[in-house]
Scaffold this motif. Structure first.
Motif, mmCIF file in Angstrom:
data_model
loop_
_atom_site.group_PDB
_atom_site.id
_atom_site.type_symbol
_atom_site.label_atom_id
_atom_site.label_comp_id
_atom_site.label_asym_id
_atom_site.label_seq_id
_atom_site.Cartn_x
_atom_site.Cartn_y
_atom_site.Cartn_z
ATOM 1 N N GLY A 1 34.027 46.796 34.337
ATOM 2 C CA GLY A 1 35.833 48.171 34.675
ATOM 3 C C GLY A 1 35.803 48.347 32.621
ATOM 4 N N GLY A 2 35.916 47.046 32.380
ATOM 5 C CA GLY A 2 36.811 46.837 31.170
ATOM 6 C C GLY A 2 35.916 47.005 30.127
ATOM 7 N N VAL A 3 34.132 46.493 30.455
ATOM 8 C CA VAL A 3 33.376 47.024 29.930
ATOM 9 C C VAL A 3 32.691 48.060 29.549
ATOM 10 C CG1 VAL A 3 30.809 45.921 29.220
ATOM 11 C CG2 VAL A 3 31.733 44.494 29.703
ATOM 12 N N LEU A 4 32.805 49.359 30.527
ATOM 13 C CA LEU A 4 32.626 50.565 30.443
ATOM 14 C C LEU A 4 33.550 51.585 30.042
ATOM 15 C CD1 LEU A 4 31.242 50.871 34.321
ATOM 16 C CD2 LEU A 4 29.768 50.797 31.824
ATOM 17 N N MET A 5 35.263 50.757 30.065
ATOM 18 C CA MET A 5 35.599 51.278 29.460
ATOM 19 C C MET A 5 35.667 50.867 27.778
ATOM 20 S SD MET A 5 39.311 51.513 31.848
ATOM 21 C CE MET A 5 40.079 51.917 30.930
ATOM 22 N N HIS A 6 35.512 49.733 27.218
ATOM 23 C CA HIS A 6 35.409 49.532 26.209
ATOM 24 C C HIS A 6 34.123 50.527 25.555
ATOM 25 C CE1 HIS A 6 34.737 47.156 22.134
ATOM 26 N NE2 HIS A 6 33.750 47.738 22.238
ATOM 27 N N ARG A 7 33.157 50.759 26.107
ATOM 28 C CA ARG A 7 31.532 50.949 25.772
ATOM 29 C C ARG A 7 31.706 53.312 25.901
ATOM 30 N NH1 ARG A 7 27.967 54.096 24.233
ATOM 31 N NH2 ARG A 7 26.135 53.403 24.508
ATOM 32 N N PHE A 8 32.591 53.185 26.776
ATOM 33 C CA PHE A 8 32.466 54.986 27.042
ATOM 34 C C PHE A 8 34.412 55.439 26.335
ATOM 35 C CE2 PHE A 8 29.325 54.210 29.642
ATOM 36 C CZ PHE A 8 28.063 54.402 28.966
ATOM 37 N N LYS A 9 34.221 55.611 25.339
ATOM 38 C CA LYS A 9 36.062 55.928 24.755
ATOM 39 C C LYS A 9 36.146 56.817 25.311
ATOM 40 C CE LYS A 9 36.361 53.240 21.628
ATOM 41 N NZ LYS A 9 35.343 51.418 22.226
ATOM 42 N N LEU A 10 35.476 57.640 25.954
ATOM 43 C CA LEU A 10 36.517 59.050 26.828
ATOM 44 C C LEU A 10 36.880 58.492 28.051
ATOM 45 C CD1 LEU A 10 36.301 61.663 26.959
ATOM 46 C CD2 LEU A 10 34.802 61.742 28.469
ATOM 47 N N LEU A 11 36.222 57.250 28.774
ATOM 48 C CA LEU A 11 36.488 57.057 29.796
ATOM 49 C C LEU A 11 38.010 56.464 29.351
ATOM 50 C CD1 LEU A 11 35.320 56.492 33.033
ATOM 51 C CD2 LEU A 11 35.046 54.327 31.524
ATOM 52 N N GLN A 12 37.470 55.714 28.672
ATOM 53 C CA GLN A 12 38.766 54.804 28.119
ATOM 54 C C GLN A 12 40.123 55.560 27.283
ATOM 55 O OE1 GLN A 12 38.409 52.379 24.636
ATOM 56 N NE2 GLN A 12 40.743 51.965 24.679
ATOM 57 N N GLN A 13 39.799 56.297 26.953
ATOM 58 C CA GLN A 13 41.134 57.274 27.220
ATOM 59 C C GLN A 13 41.736 58.446 28.082
ATOM 60 O OE1 GLN A 13 38.766 60.238 23.882
ATOM 61 N NE2 GLN A 13 39.553 58.659 22.325
ATOM 62 N N GLU B 1 38.570 34.634 51.993
ATOM 63 C CA GLU B 1 39.238 35.934 52.089
ATOM 64 C C GLU B 1 39.469 35.839 49.829
ATOM 65 O OE1 GLU B 1 41.449 37.112 55.745
ATOM 66 O OE2 GLU B 1 42.398 36.350 54.267
ATOM 67 N N CYS B 2 40.519 35.081 49.364
ATOM 68 C CA CYS B 2 40.846 35.032 47.650
ATOM 69 C C CYS B 2 39.364 35.074 47.581
ATOM 70 C CB CYS B 2 41.585 33.609 47.888
ATOM 71 S SG CYS B 2 43.372 34.615 48.782
ATOM 72 N N LEU B 3 39.205 33.783 47.701
ATOM 73 C CA LEU B 3 37.407 33.903 46.824
ATOM 74 C C LEU B 3 36.302 35.008 46.550
ATOM 75 C CD1 LEU B 3 36.066 30.042 47.082
ATOM 76 C CD2 LEU B 3 36.725 30.905 45.376
ATOM 77 N N THR B 4 36.278 35.617 48.111
ATOM 78 C CA THR B 4 35.394 36.879 47.875
ATOM 79 C C THR B 4 36.386 38.377 46.922
ATOM 80 O OG1 THR B 4 35.012 36.242 50.532
ATOM 81 C CG2 THR B 4 34.127 38.329 49.877
ATOM 82 N N ALA B 5 37.276 38.511 47.090
ATOM 83 C CA ALA B 5 38.073 39.131 46.320
ATOM 84 C C ALA B 5 38.202 38.540 44.949
ATOM 85 C CB ALA B 5 39.738 38.868 46.504
ATOM 86 N N GLY B 6 38.245 37.702 44.479
ATOM 87 C CA GLY B 6 38.164 36.935 43.346
ATOM 88 C C GLY B 6 36.690 36.849 42.892
ATOM 89 N N VAL B 7 35.689 37.042 43.409
ATOM 90 C CA VAL B 7 34.246 37.388 42.507
ATOM 91 C C VAL B 7 34.036 38.555 43.161
ATOM 92 C CG1 VAL B 7 31.846 37.361 43.624
ATOM 93 C CG2 VAL B 7 33.084 34.940 44.213
ATOM 94 N N MET B 8 34.918 39.593 43.762
ATOM 95 C CA MET B 8 34.600 41.623 43.188
ATOM 96 C C MET B 8 35.416 41.632 42.442
ATOM 97 S SD MET B 8 34.558 41.950 47.225
ATOM 98 C CE MET B 8 35.222 43.809 47.157
ATOM 99 N N LEU B 9 36.825 40.689 42.044
ATOM 100 C CA LEU B 9 37.245 41.187 40.703
ATOM 101 C C LEU B 9 36.533 41.068 39.906
ATOM 102 C CD1 LEU B 9 40.241 41.483 41.564
ATOM 103 C CD2 LEU B 9 40.846 39.123 41.329
ATOM 104 N N THR B 10 35.868 40.005 39.500
ATOM 105 C CA THR B 10 35.600 39.248 38.203
ATOM 106 C C THR B 10 34.509 40.754 37.941
ATOM 107 O OG1 THR B 10 36.026 36.861 38.864
ATOM 108 C CG2 THR B 10 34.598 37.299 37.128
ATOM 109 N N VAL B 11 33.287 40.434 39.359
ATOM 110 C CA VAL B 11 32.281 41.417 38.320
ATOM 111 C C VAL B 11 32.796 42.863 38.400
ATOM 112 C CG1 VAL B 11 30.444 42.504 40.084
ATOM 113 C CG2 VAL B 11 30.934 40.108 40.861
ATOM 114 N N PHE B 12 33.480 43.365 39.503
ATOM 115 C CA PHE B 12 33.705 44.374 38.360
ATOM 116 C C PHE B 12 34.632 44.933 37.671
ATOM 117 C CE2 PHE B 12 32.422 44.779 43.245
ATOM 118 C CZ PHE B 12 31.154 46.334 42.746
ATOM 119 N N GLY B 13 36.020 44.099 37.569
ATOM 120 C CA GLY B 13 36.747 44.027 36.821
ATOM 121 C C GLY B 13 36.394 44.230 35.536
ATOM 122 N N VAL B 14 35.631 43.330 35.207
ATOM 123 C CA VAL B 14 35.167 43.282 33.683
ATOM 124 C C VAL B 14 34.022 43.952 33.381
ATOM 125 C CG1 VAL B 14 33.537 41.132 32.886
ATOM 126 C CG2 VAL B 14 35.300 40.301 33.710
#
Ligand SMILES: Nc1ncnc2c1ncn2[C@@H]1O[C@H](COP(=O)(O)OP(=O)(O)OP(=O)(O)O)[C@@H](O)[C@H]1O
Ligand SMILES: [Mg+2]
Lengths: 262, 281
Positions: A92-104, A77-90
């Motif tokens: 998400g961060g990249v998208l927020m960097h890319r689209f300043k509006l999203l970040q703001q 369970e932890c590993l599955t959550a961890g993999v999802m976390l890494t994929v979607f978290g990273v």
């Protein structure tokens, strides 16, 4: 010359083994003192069972309570959550960097979410996914997502200006700029985020297992505690610690591989 | 150097024409570069020298196409620059190695971009690593090197891209005097061999005189062109030339120009501080 190159690794290894041994020593000393205190009546053995009893209960919980398969379940369970976390978290961060509006628009509430007790939403997830592993995984995932997003964003935005300029001076395309400069520069910070996220995920996975009385080690702890089997409870907790230890070992390997690979 | 012919401007590969750069700051606009005009000829080694804060790095960034300018034109081979130009290679004043890449991979970076096969680019990279005197450090990472060594890695990385015009912002500032002279020799050798057009930004007079065909002296705030000095010293030059009498004369001349500017700069800053502390109390 060979002497000079041979010496440093040895010193490093020695200084690596010494703290580990000292750490183990302190742990053992702590348990010995605990044992003495309990046996001498200084501590109530119905609140804290003596370490010797905890150790003695290991075979029992392994044979009777299927602790190993529960351990694998919690780990999965932890590993599955961890993999999802890494994929979607990273991502998400990249998208927020890319689209300043999203970040703001989102940065503030993602930060707020990071410190909110998201675990209290577990009934909602229970309704959506039912009383099964997905509720637990999603709970771990959602509650651990914000730190990964925020650290990814921080890492990418914090890339030194001059490195970005080096990329620009070599006429990198935006895609190259990202993969060859921003991402590797942000990687150490991203790993801090993932590590934080995994801690959150583990806490929440075990917590929700406990709360909804389903699945792995959390449920076992719940049951043993209800049966007032204190030694067994603590033994099960040891397995939770083992999950986190294994996690961080895997993560450390991954980090070393990623940051040292070409 | 031959005297500039009437149509010398046509031979200029890099032209900076009446460039102004103004920054908007909280204390109002700051003019960092003020109506600067000059040209760099094909194959020429030109140094820009000036006191700290006079706008050298700003000029460097404008020529590199990294920042915009308020007015004026910068062009390379007739093409106006408003973004980084293919034929310009830059070496930055700040530490700019990639910490996640080994020395070899740092230097091979531009070769990787053009899709050179791995074996070949490693060989090329080794060549440039040896050129800046870092043989034996190929597999080290930047955090295992000294500041001066890292600066040499950045230099090798830019050299590896073999730019038509080499633009350097105080690349030797972090080096000790001996290394600076030896590395200066190397750069000069490469420059002479390839007839590479080079623009060096520095505040080191010896370095400028030793290497340049011409030296552009900038004034302190606003950064204008104070003087352009032709350096008529025979080539090939090595660090030995530093002891000669003609060399000493050039150094003295430029030093006189610079001292004026530097002391004006110091005075300015002192007044600025006084003014501010006076205003605050
Ligand atoms: N982005 C900016 N915003 C506002 N002012 C700036 C900016 N960049 C530079 N300046 C100002 O422009 C002036 C020139 O700066 P610049 O970095 O070009 O100096 P320099 O000649 O390279 O100095 P040094 O020799 O110390 O590197 C300075 O007064 C600086 O404060
Ligand atoms: Mg500068």
């Amino acid at each position: 010359m060979t002497m000079a190159t041979a010496t440093p690794p040895r010193r490093v290894r020695l200084s690596g083994a010494l703290p580990a041994l000292t750490g183990l020593g302190t742990l053992v000393a702590f348990f010995v003192i605990l044992e003495i205190l309990i046996r001498s009546g200084g501590l109530n053995r119905f609140i804290v069972p003596p370490p010797s009893e905890i150790i003695a209960s290991f075979p029992r919980i392994i044979v009777e309570e299927q602790v190993l398969s529960r351990f694998v379940m919690t780990l999965t369970e932890c590993l599955t959550a961890g993999v999802m976390l890494t994929v979607f978290g990273v991502a998400g961060g990249v998208l927020m960097h890319r689209f300043k509006l999203l970040q703001q628009a989102c940065e503030t509430w993602v930060a707020a979410l990071a410190s909110a007790p998201v675990v209290l939403c577990y009934p909602l997830f229970l309704v959506i996914y039912g009383r099964n592993a997905w509720t637990i995984i999603m709970m771990g995932f959602v509650s651990a997502l914000p730190p990964v997003i925020l650290k990814t964003l921080e890492g990418i935005s914090g890339t030194r200006k001059v490195l970005v300029n080096v990329g620009r001076s070599f006429n990198l395309t935006p895609t190259q700029q990202f993969w060859k400069i921003l991402f590797p520069a942000a990687l150490p910070t991203i790993f801090v985020g993932i590590r934080l996220g995994l801690i959150f995920a583990l806490i929440n996975v075990v917590g929700v297992e406990f709360l909804i009385n389903f699945g792995g080690l959390g449920q076992l702890i719940n049951e043993l505690a209800e049966r007032y089997d204190l030694a067994g409870t603590y033994a099960a907790i040891c397995f939770v610690v083992l999950v986190s230890v294994m996690f961080f070992m895997v993560l450390e390997k991954a980090e070393r591989w990623l940051t040292r690979a070409e | 150097m031959t005297a500039p012919s009437p149509n010398a401007a046509n031979a200029d590969i890099l032209v900076v024409d009446d460039v102004v750069v103004r920054f908007e700051t909280q204390e109002g606009p700051v003019t960092a570069v003020d109506h600067v005009s000059f040209g760099v000829r094909q194959g020429e080694f030109l140094s820009v020298i000036g006191p700290s804060g006079c706008g050298k790095s700003t000029l460097f960034n404008v020529i590199g196409g990294l920042i915009g300018h308020t007015s004026g034109v910068v062009s390379v081979g007739g093409e106006t620059i408003d973004s980084p130009h293919k034929s310009i290679g830059m070496v930055f004043q700040e530490e700019s190695t990639f910490p996640w890449r080994s020395v070899t991979d740092n230097v091979a970076f531009p070769l990787e971009l053009i899709g050179m096969p791995k074996a070949q680019r490693i060989e090329r990279a080794r060549h440039f690593i040896a050129l800046v005197g870092l043989d034996g450090f190929e597999n080290r990472y930047p955090n295992e090197l000294s500041g001066g060594m890292r600066q040499r890695v950045s230099l090798a990385r830019t050299l590896a891209s073999e730019p038509k015009i080499l633009l350097m912002d105080e690349p030797f500032a972090a080096l000790d005097e001996q290394t600076r002279l030896l590395l200066g020799d190397k750069v000069l050798q490469i420059q002479q061999q390839l007839k590479q057009t080079t623009l060096l930004i520095t505040h080191n007079i010896t370095e400028a005189v030793q290497m340049s065909d011409r030296i552009l002296v900038m004034t302190y705030r606003p950064g204008k062109v104070k003087r352009i000095v032709d350096i008529d010293l025979p080539r090939p030059r090595t660090s030995e030339i530093v002891g000669s009498e003609a060399f000493g004369r050039y150094v003295a001349q430029i030093w006189a120009d610079l001292r004026e500017e530097a002391s004006r700069g110091m005075r300015d800053e002192e007044e600025h501080t006084l003014h501010h502390t006076g205003g605050a109390s």
